[in-house]
Design a protein around this motif. Structure first.
Motif, mmCIF file in Angstrom:
data_model
loop_
_atom_site.group_PDB
_atom_site.id
_atom_site.type_symbol
_atom_site.label_atom_id
_atom_site.label_comp_id
_atom_site.label_asym_id
_atom_site.label_seq_id
_atom_site.Cartn_x
_atom_site.Cartn_y
_atom_site.Cartn_z
ATOM 1 N N ASN A 160 -10.782 0.116 -4.486
ATOM 2 C CA ASN A 160 -8.832 0.177 -5.012
ATOM 3 C C ASN A 160 -7.615 1.363 -4.333
ATOM 4 N N LEU A 164 -5.510 0.481 -0.653
ATOM 5 C CA LEU A 164 -4.280 0.808 -1.274
ATOM 6 C C LEU A 164 -3.212 2.142 0.192
ATOM 7 N N HIS A 167 -3.984 -0.044 4.109
ATOM 8 C CA HIS A 167 -3.268 -0.233 3.776
ATOM 9 C C HIS A 167 -1.191 0.447 3.867
ATOM 10 N N ILE A 196 1.933 5.693 -3.586
ATOM 11 C CA ILE A 196 1.095 5.733 -3.516
ATOM 12 C C ILE A 196 0.313 6.565 -4.793
ATOM 13 N N HIS A 199 0.134 3.784 -7.702
ATOM 14 C CA HIS A 199 -0.697 2.949 -7.598
ATOM 15 C C HIS A 199 -2.128 3.592 -8.120
ATOM 16 N N THR A 203 -3.866 2.155 -11.460
ATOM 17 C CA THR A 203 -5.214 1.272 -11.698
ATOM 18 C C THR A 203 -6.040 2.589 -12.644
#
Length: 230
Positions: A160, A164, A167, A196, A199, A203
């Motif tokens: 994951n 990220l 991306h 980030i 994120h 996660t």
């Protein structure tokens, strides 16, 4: 020329072929690039390419492997810095991607080739089930969280995070996005370090709160472990 000089000469020739093949394959694709093109650009004869790589399929595969190993090495070196954490590694990996955006785009072009050659005689430990830097991230996850996040959940966390980073890095490297940030600053450049970080934290928090939800990753974990001989 002694044996050592011969070895160095062969190595430099192979490296030159790999570098030229990387540029041509990423620019023209697998079908649009011939061994003759690569030999001409690298200023070597066809025999040298065939000697080192045997076929275009094998050369393409080795170019991709060489690129992935380079990324893995860079992320591993970043992870060895003092006081490194999973979050810091994710941010610094993003910065590394942005600093090397052309190289990262080229690697993706190689990976996205519809005719990607899968060679039957390639050992499993040379196939990549997880993204480059996986072991570096895994080591930090285990150091920070131990068994609070089971191994199969750690794999999900790493995938994951890497998704990220990829991306964010790819979008941030586009001319469109860079112009947008300049022309409409009030819209905010959302693919930044702060974003980030949110994120990555989300996660990890999810994996910590729901360790039982990752049983479907157990098989993948076993495949990865066995492929590395662990």
């Amino acid at each position: 020329m002694n044996a050592l000089q011969q070895a160095n000469s062969k190595e430099s020739t192979k490296e030159k072929i790999l570098n030229v093949a990387y540029e041509l394959f990423s620019r023209k694709g697998f079908d649009g690039t011939s061994i003759r093109d690569i030999a001409k650009e690298a200023e070597v004869n066809l025999g040298a390419v065939n000697y080192h790589f045997q076929s275009k399929d094998r050369l393409y595969f080795e170019v991709f492997q060489h690129s992935i190993k380079w990324v893995d090495k860079q992320i591993t070196e970043i992870s060895d810095k003092k006081n490194m954490s999973v979050l810091k590694l994710a941010v610094e990996t993003l910065n590394f991607f942005l600093q090397n955006q052309n190289a990262m785009r080229n690697i993706f072009k190689l990976f996205l080739n519809d005719n990607f050659p899968m060679l039957d005689d390639i050992p499993k430990d040379q196939l990549h089930f997880c993204p480059p830097g996986e072991e570096a991230f895994m080591k930090l996850l285990q150091k920070e969280y131990g068994d609070k996040i089971p191994p199969q959940a750690q794999i999900w966390v790493i995938k994951n995070i890497f998704s990220l980073v990829n991306h964010f890095g790819l979008i941030s490297s586009t001319t469109y996005y860079q112009k947008l940030c300049k022309e409409i600053p009030q819209a905010g450049c959302v693919f930044d370090e702060t974003s980030i970080s949110h994120h990555v934290n989300a996660t990890i928090e999810y994996a910590l709160a729901n360790p039982e939800k990752f049983d479907h990753y157990k098989h993948l974990y076993e495949v990865i472990k066995n492929s590395k001989g662990k």
